[in-house]
Design a protein around this motif. Structure first.
Motif, PDB file in Angstrom:
ATOM      1  N   TYR A 170       0.835  -1.192   0.000  1.00 49.40           N
ATOM      2  CA  TYR A 170       0.000   0.000   0.000  1.00 49.40           C
ATOM      3  C   TYR A 170       0.878   1.254   0.000  1.00 49.40           C
ATOM      4  O   TYR A 170       2.070   1.216   0.330  1.00 49.40           O
ATOM      5  CB  TYR A 170      -0.939   0.003   1.213  1.00 49.40           C
ATOM      6  CG  TYR A 170      -0.211  -0.008   2.534  1.00 49.40           C
ATOM      7  CD1 TYR A 170       0.102   1.179   3.192  1.00 49.40           C
ATOM      8  CD2 TYR A 170       0.183  -1.199   3.138  1.00 49.40           C
ATOM      9  CE1 TYR A 170       0.780   1.188   4.395  1.00 49.40           C
ATOM     10  CE2 TYR A 170       0.860  -1.212   4.348  1.00 49.40           C
ATOM     11  CZ  TYR A 170       1.152  -0.017   4.972  1.00 49.40           C
ATOM     12  OH  TYR A 170       1.831  -0.017   6.160  1.00 49.40           O
ATOM     13  N   CYS A 171       0.261   2.369  -0.390  1.00 54.57           N
ATOM     14  CA  CYS A 171       0.987   3.645  -0.424  1.00 54.57           C
ATOM     15  C   CYS A 171       0.022   4.763  -0.071  1.00 54.57           C
ATOM     16  O   CYS A 171      -1.178   4.548   0.125  1.00 54.57           O
ATOM     17  CB  CYS A 171       1.605   3.873  -1.807  1.00 54.57           C
ATOM     18  SG  CYS A 171       0.373   4.167  -3.107  1.00 54.57           S
ATOM     19  N   ARG A 172       0.536   5.968  -0.042  1.00 53.56           N
ATOM     20  CA  ARG A 172      -0.305   7.132   0.255  1.00 53.56           C
ATOM     21  C   ARG A 172      -1.050   7.573  -0.998  1.00 53.56           C
ATOM     22  O   ARG A 172      -0.604   7.325  -2.128  1.00 53.56           O
ATOM     23  CB  ARG A 172       0.565   8.284   0.760  1.00 53.56           C
ATOM     24  CG  ARG A 172       1.548   8.818  -0.285  1.00 53.56           C
ATOM     25  CD  ARG A 172       2.281  10.052   0.200  1.00 53.56           C
ATOM     26  NE  ARG A 172       3.274  10.502  -0.768  1.00 53.56           N
ATOM     27  CZ  ARG A 172       3.005  11.273  -1.820  1.00 53.56           C
ATOM     28  NH1 ARG A 172       1.770  11.676  -2.048  1.00 53.56           N
ATOM     29  NH2 ARG A 172       3.975  11.639  -2.644  1.00 53.56           N
ATOM     30  N   VAL A 231       4.046   5.903   6.083  1.00 49.66           N
ATOM     31  CA  VAL A 231       3.713   5.746   4.664  1.00 49.66           C
ATOM     32  C   VAL A 231       2.861   6.914   4.172  1.00 49.66           C
ATOM     33  O   VAL A 231       3.026   7.393   3.041  1.00 49.66           O
ATOM     34  CB  VAL A 231       2.997   4.397   4.429  1.00 49.66           C
ATOM     35  CG1 VAL A 231       2.421   4.322   3.018  1.00 49.66           C
ATOM     36  CG2 VAL A 231       3.970   3.239   4.659  1.00 49.66           C
ATOM     37  N   ARG A 232       1.964   7.397   5.013  1.00 47.62           N
ATOM     38  CA  ARG A 232       1.077   8.495   4.603  1.00 47.62           C
ATOM     39  C   ARG A 232       1.824   9.811   4.425  1.00 47.62           C
ATOM     40  O   ARG A 232       1.310  10.744   3.820  1.00 47.62           O
ATOM     41  CB  ARG A 232      -0.041   8.656   5.628  1.00 47.62           C
ATOM     42  CG  ARG A 232      -1.060   7.518   5.598  1.00 47.62           C
ATOM     43  CD  ARG A 232      -2.065   7.628   6.713  1.00 47.62           C
ATOM     44  NE  ARG A 232      -2.849   8.840   6.644  1.00 47.62           N
ATOM     45  CZ  ARG A 232      -3.791   9.174   7.527  1.00 47.62           C
ATOM     46  NH1 ARG A 232      -4.031   8.382   8.558  1.00 47.62           N
ATOM     47  NH2 ARG A 232      -4.470  10.291   7.390  1.00 47.62           N
ATOM     48  N   GLN A 233       3.064   9.906   4.961  1.00 50.92           N
ATOM     49  CA  GLN A 233       3.814  11.153   4.864  1.00 50.92           C
ATOM     50  C   GLN A 233       5.041  11.053   3.965  1.00 50.92           C
ATOM     51  O   GLN A 233       5.799  12.025   3.835  1.00 50.92           O
ATOM     52  CB  GLN A 233       4.264  11.583   6.278  1.00 50.92           C
ATOM     53  CG  GLN A 233       3.116  11.845   7.231  1.00 50.92           C
ATOM     54  CD  GLN A 233       3.618  12.230   8.614  1.00 50.92           C
ATOM     55  OE1 GLN A 233       4.180  13.307   8.817  1.00 50.92           O
ATOM     56  NE2 GLN A 233       3.429  11.354   9.574  1.00 50.92           N
ATOM     57  N   THR A 234       5.241   9.891   3.327  1.00 53.85           N
ATOM     58  CA  THR A 234       6.429   9.692   2.493  1.00 53.85           C
ATOM     59  C   THR A 234       6.039   8.937   1.230  1.00 53.85           C
ATOM     60  O   THR A 234       4.880   8.595   1.008  1.00 53.85           O
ATOM     61  CB  THR A 234       7.494   8.866   3.247  1.00 53.85           C
ATOM     62  OG1 THR A 234       6.993   7.528   3.455  1.00 53.85           O
ATOM     63  CG2 THR A 234       7.830   9.480   4.600  1.00 53.85           C
ATOM     64  N   ASP A 235       7.044   8.659   0.391  1.00 56.09           N
ATOM     65  CA  ASP A 235       6.829   7.823  -0.794  1.00 56.09           C
ATOM     66  C   ASP A 235       7.159   6.362  -0.516  1.00 56.09           C
ATOM     67  O   ASP A 235       7.274   5.552  -1.448  1.00 56.09           O
ATOM     68  CB  ASP A 235       7.693   8.331  -1.964  1.00 56.09           C
ATOM     69  CG  ASP A 235       7.120   9.601  -2.587  1.00 56.09           C
ATOM     70  OD1 ASP A 235       5.921   9.857  -2.385  1.00 56.09           O
ATOM     71  OD2 ASP A 235       7.882  10.325  -3.259  1.00 56.09           O
ATOM     72  N   GLU A 253      -7.568   6.482   2.820  1.00 56.51           N
ATOM     73  CA  GLU A 253      -6.391   7.008   3.497  1.00 56.51           C
ATOM     74  C   GLU A 253      -5.120   6.340   2.977  1.00 56.51           C
ATOM     75  O   GLU A 253      -4.030   6.921   3.051  1.00 56.51           O
ATOM     76  CB  GLU A 253      -6.519   6.795   4.998  1.00 56.51           C
ATOM     77  CG  GLU A 253      -7.699   7.543   5.624  1.00 56.51           C
ATOM     78  CD  GLU A 253      -7.909   7.163   7.075  1.00 56.51           C
ATOM     79  OE1 GLU A 253      -7.175   6.270   7.562  1.00 56.51           O
ATOM     80  OE2 GLU A 253      -8.788   7.744   7.723  1.00 56.51           O
ATOM     81  N   LEU A 254      -5.253   5.116   2.487  1.00 59.97           N
ATOM     82  CA  LEU A 254      -4.164   4.373   1.878  1.00 59.97           C
ATOM     83  C   LEU A 254      -4.664   3.768   0.574  1.00 59.97           C
ATOM     84  O   LEU A 254      -5.870   3.531   0.408  1.00 59.97           O
ATOM     85  CB  LEU A 254      -3.667   3.260   2.804  1.00 59.97           C
ATOM     86  CG  LEU A 254      -3.077   3.678   4.158  1.00 59.97           C
ATOM     87  CD1 LEU A 254      -2.824   2.458   5.029  1.00 59.97           C
ATOM     88  CD2 LEU A 254      -1.790   4.480   3.964  1.00 59.97           C
ATOM     89  N   ILE A 255      -3.748   3.495  -0.335  1.00 62.10           N
ATOM     90  CA  ILE A 255      -4.115   2.914  -1.628  1.00 62.10           C
ATOM     91  C   ILE A 255      -3.454   1.535  -1.765  1.00 62.10           C
ATOM     92  O   ILE A 255      -2.251   1.392  -1.543  1.00 62.10           O
ATOM     93  CB  ILE A 255      -3.663   3.818  -2.794  1.00 62.10           C
ATOM     94  CG1 ILE A 255      -4.196   5.235  -2.606  1.00 62.10           C
ATOM     95  CG2 ILE A 255      -4.118   3.228  -4.133  1.00 62.10           C
ATOM     96  CD1 ILE A 255      -5.695   5.348  -2.604  1.00 62.10           C
ATOM     97  N   HIS A 256      -4.262   0.563  -2.119  1.00 60.05           N
ATOM     98  CA  HIS A 256      -3.763  -0.800  -2.322  1.00 60.05           C
ATOM     99  C   HIS A 256      -3.035  -0.861  -3.670  1.00 60.05           C
ATOM    100  O   HIS A 256      -3.623  -0.600  -4.710  1.00 60.05           O
ATOM    101  CB  HIS A 256      -4.946  -1.784  -2.307  1.00 60.05           C
ATOM    102  CG  HIS A 256      -4.546  -3.211  -2.432  1.00 60.05           C
ATOM    103  ND1 HIS A 256      -5.467  -4.232  -2.441  1.00 60.05           N
ATOM    104  CD2 HIS A 256      -3.334  -3.805  -2.548  1.00 60.05           C
ATOM    105  CE1 HIS A 256      -4.836  -5.392  -2.556  1.00 60.05           C
ATOM    106  NE2 HIS A 256      -3.542  -5.144  -2.628  1.00 60.05           N
ATOM    107  N   LEU A 257      -1.751  -1.199  -3.642  1.00 61.26           N
ATOM    108  CA  LEU A 257      -0.962  -1.305  -4.863  1.00 61.26           C
ATOM    109  C   LEU A 257      -0.988  -2.740  -5.390  1.00 61.26           C
ATOM    110  O   LEU A 257      -0.793  -3.690  -4.627  1.00 61.26           O
ATOM    111  CB  LEU A 257       0.492  -0.899  -4.600  1.00 61.26           C
ATOM    112  CG  LEU A 257       0.740   0.586  -4.309  1.00 61.26           C
ATOM    113  CD1 LEU A 257       2.175   0.789  -3.851  1.00 61.26           C
ATOM    114  CD2 LEU A 257       0.444   1.434  -5.534  1.00 61.26           C
TER     115      LEU A 257
END
Length: 318
Positions: A170-172, A231-235, A253-257
């Protein structure tokens, strides 16, 4: 010699200071020192090297420490088992769990347990499966919940599987990878990876995909909420269980990659969560009741999300 003196001696070697140990025990430093001196007189030898600023144990002190730890723990176990042999209206329960179960499964189970047995003092620690295994071996906890693959082949441990937990990346929102129509694992390794301690099976898969001999995350911490915040504040790209991050992903709030060449059906990409206890060790009534509650909550959660485990095969179905 009595158990009180042995407890004081253990505290002294833990804190390496008469003042700090006395403060932790809750007595005056002179009284604490007299107790240690009395123990040394009982054995007829010096147990700590007072000339060393770290108060290291002498060879005799090291031997006393080994026996003291067993005796004090044995006395504690005896009291614990007598208090909880038949009743659940007193006593203390101590167990552990990994960072993934600590997000939802364990808090929900503890809440249910406390509602049923409010007089039992309940304590659980959150740590890596490796450290939980050591804590169990030292009798600091009665059982723990974590990935059971590391313990199934060891006759010293008894394992009871729970539902299989799917792993996700997951990512931001707004992450650079989200501008691409299709993602490969090469894209994933272009950014820092954040995770708790990765099981050997998953680590091996990631090492193979990255072309490395071994793989370790750039950011490692045994707390899923901390990982999520980073993760929410970085890459950074996070790795965790779908169960732990389902709510955050559903709320955007998060994205499933999803990586096109990731082996989703590989068993190593799933966490085989379960309950681990020591073989031949009689669990307290509170521990048995807590385990029953954990299984109930786990099965209810699996039924709610439409997940079930195929008996004996470790397969997952949606």
């Amino acid at each position: 010699m009595d158990l009180r003196q042995l407890r004081y001696f253990i505290a002294l070697l833990e804190y390496r200071s008469f003042v700090r140990a006395a403060d932790a025990i809750g007595i005056t430093q002179p009284a604490f020192s007299r107790s240690i001196q009395g123990l040394e007189q009982e054995f007829g030898c010096q147990l700590v090297d007072r000339a060393n600023k770290d108060l290291r144990p002498t060879p005799e002190g090291q031997l006393v420490l080994q026996h003291a730890l067993r005796l004090v723990q044995g006395a504690s176990n005896l009291v614990h088992e007598i208090n909880q042999m038949t009743k659940l209206d007193a006593g203390e329960l101590r167990f552990g769990c990994g960072p993934a179960p600590a997000v939802a499964l364990v808090p929900d189970a503890v809440a249910s347990f406390v509602n049923r047995h409010p007089k039992v003092r309940t304590t659980f620690i959150v740590d890596s499966w490796e450290k939980l295994g050591r804590a169990l071996g030292r009798d600091e906890i009665e059982f723990f919940i974590a990935d059971i693959r590391h313990f199934e082949a060891d006759p010293s441990f008894q394992t009871q599987p729970l539902t299989v937990k799917r792993g996700v990346f997951y990512c931001r929102p707004g992450h650079p990878l989200l501008t691409k129509e299709s993602l490969s694992t090469n894209d994933m390794f272009s950014y820092p990876l954040a995770a708790s301690q990765i099981p050997p099976g998953v680590r091996k898969v990631l090492a193979n995909l990255s072309g490395r001999i071994d793989f370790s995350p750039s950011i490692e911490v045994e707390n899923y909420l901390t990982l999520q915040r980073i993760v929410r504040q970085t890459d950074a790209i996070g790795i965790g269980t779908e169960e732990a991050y389902r709510k955050a992903i559903a709320q955007g709030e998060l994205i499933h990659l999803r990586f096109r060449n990731l082996p989703h059906n590989l068993d190593g990409m799933f966490a085989r969560c379960g309950i681990v206890s020591r073989t031949g060790f009689r669990l307290s009534s509170a521990a048995r009741a807590m385990i029953e509650t954990l299984i109930e909550v786990d099965q209810a959660g699996a039924a709610q999300t439409g997940i079930k485990v195929a008996a004996g095969q470790g397969e997952i179905h949606h």
